[in-house]
Design a protein around this motif. Structure first.
Motif, PDB file in Angstrom:
ATOM      1  N   UNK A  61       0.823  -1.210   0.000  1.00 25.85           N
ATOM      2  CA  UNK A  61       0.000   0.000   0.000  1.00 25.85           C
ATOM      3  C   UNK A  61       0.861   1.266   0.000  1.00 25.85           C
ATOM      4  N   UNK A  62       1.990   1.195   0.641  1.00 26.45           N
ATOM      5  CA  UNK A  62       2.835   2.384   0.787  1.00 26.45           C
ATOM      6  C   UNK A  62       3.445   2.860  -0.530  1.00 26.45           C
ATOM      7  N   UNK A  63       3.439   1.995  -1.552  1.00 25.61           N
ATOM      8  CA  UNK A  63       4.069   2.391  -2.818  1.00 25.61           C
ATOM      9  C   UNK A  63       3.090   2.385  -3.986  1.00 25.61           C
ATOM     10  N   UNK A  64       1.868   1.982  -3.764  1.00 22.58           N
ATOM     11  CA  UNK A  64       0.876   1.953  -4.841  1.00 22.58           C
ATOM     12  C   UNK A  64       0.739   3.318  -5.485  1.00 22.58           C
ATOM     13  N   UNK A  65       0.732   3.303  -6.800  1.00 24.50           N
ATOM     14  CA  UNK A  65       0.583   4.543  -7.542  1.00 24.50           C
ATOM     15  C   UNK A  65       1.894   5.275  -7.769  1.00 24.50           C
ATOM     16  N   UNK A  66       2.953   4.843  -7.100  1.00 20.68           N
ATOM     17  CA  UNK A  66       4.260   5.500  -7.257  1.00 20.68           C
ATOM     18  C   UNK A  66       5.301   4.571  -7.882  1.00 20.68           C
ATOM     19  N   UNK A  67       5.235   3.299  -7.514  1.00 20.50           N
ATOM     20  CA  UNK A  67       6.214   2.330  -7.993  1.00 20.50           C
ATOM     21  C   UNK A  67       5.561   1.414  -9.033  1.00 20.50           C
ATOM     22  N   UNK A  68       6.370   0.974  -9.981  1.00 16.31           N
ATOM     23  CA  UNK A  68       5.905   0.029 -10.991  1.00 16.31           C
ATOM     24  C   UNK A  68       6.945  -1.061 -11.175  1.00 16.31           C
ATOM     25  N   UNK A  69       6.508  -2.303 -11.015  1.00 24.24           N
ATOM     26  CA  UNK A  69       7.385  -3.441 -11.250  1.00 24.24           C
ATOM     27  C   UNK A  69       7.108  -3.989 -12.643  1.00 24.24           C
ATOM     28  N   UNK A  70       8.162  -4.395 -13.314  1.00 20.06           N
ATOM     29  CA  UNK A  70       7.996  -4.973 -14.648  1.00 20.06           C
ATOM     30  C   UNK A  70       9.102  -5.998 -14.869  1.00 20.06           C
ATOM     31  N   UNK A  71       8.927  -6.794 -15.897  1.00 19.66           N
ATOM     32  CA  UNK A  71       9.928  -7.804 -16.196  1.00 19.66           C
ATOM     33  C   UNK A  71      10.100  -7.957 -17.693  1.00 19.66           C
ATOM     34  N   UNK A  72      11.292  -8.334 -18.070  1.00 19.75           N
ATOM     35  CA  UNK A  72      11.591  -8.657 -19.460  1.00 19.75           C
ATOM     36  C   UNK A  72      12.186 -10.049 -19.442  1.00 19.75           C
TER      37      UNK A  72
END
Length: 119
Positions: A61-72
Motif C-alpha cells: 500500500x505504501x508504494x501503490x501509484x508511485x512504484x511500478x514493477x515490470x519484467x523482461x
C-alpha cells in the motif's frame, strides 16, 4: 543455482525517480515469480512489489501509484520504477526470485542496492 544482481540505487531528492534493475543468471527465468523487498535500518525486510510469470503485479500500500514493477523475460531482468520518492522510502532494496513447486519453495536474493532520499 540462481544469481541475481541488483543495480540502480543512489541518492535522490524527495519527489525524484529511480529505476532499479535485477539481472538474473538462470535458465527458465520466466517461471519465477519476481519481487522487490526493502529493509530500512532497524526494521524488518518488507515486500514492496511482486510480479508473476505472466506479468500480474501487486504492490504494498505504501508504494501503490508511485512504484511500478515490470519484467523482461527475454533479458532475464526485472525492474522497479520508483517515482515520487519520499523520505520514508530509503532502504536497501533486494531483488527476489521465487520458484514454487510441489512440496518446495526456492527463494533467491540479490545483494541489495541502497536508496537514499535526502534534500
Amino acid at each position: 543455482q540462481v544469481q541475481l544482481v541488483d543495480s540502480g540505487g543512489g541518492l535522490v531528492q524527495p519527489g525524484e525517480s529511480l529505476r532499479l534493475s535485477c539481472a538474473a543468471s538462470v535458465s527458465l527465468f520466466s517461471i519465477y515469480t519476481m519481487a522487490w523487498y526493502r529493509q530500512a535500518p532497524g526494521k524488518q525486510r518488507e515486500l514492496v512489489a511482486t510480479i508473476t510469470r505472466v506479468g500480474s503485479a501487486n504492490y504494498a500500500d505504501s508504494v501503490k501509484g508511485r512504484f511500478t514493477i515490470s519484467r523482461n523475460n527475454a533479458k532475464r531482468t526485472v525492474y522497479l520504477q520508483m517515482n515520487s520518492l519520499k523520505p520514508e522510502d530509503p532502504a536497501v532494496y533486494y531483488c527476489n526470485a521465487r520458484r514454487v513447486g510441489f512440496g518446495f519453495i526456492y527463494d533467491y536474493w540479490g545483494q541489495g542496492t541502497q536508496i537514499t532520499v535526502s534534500s
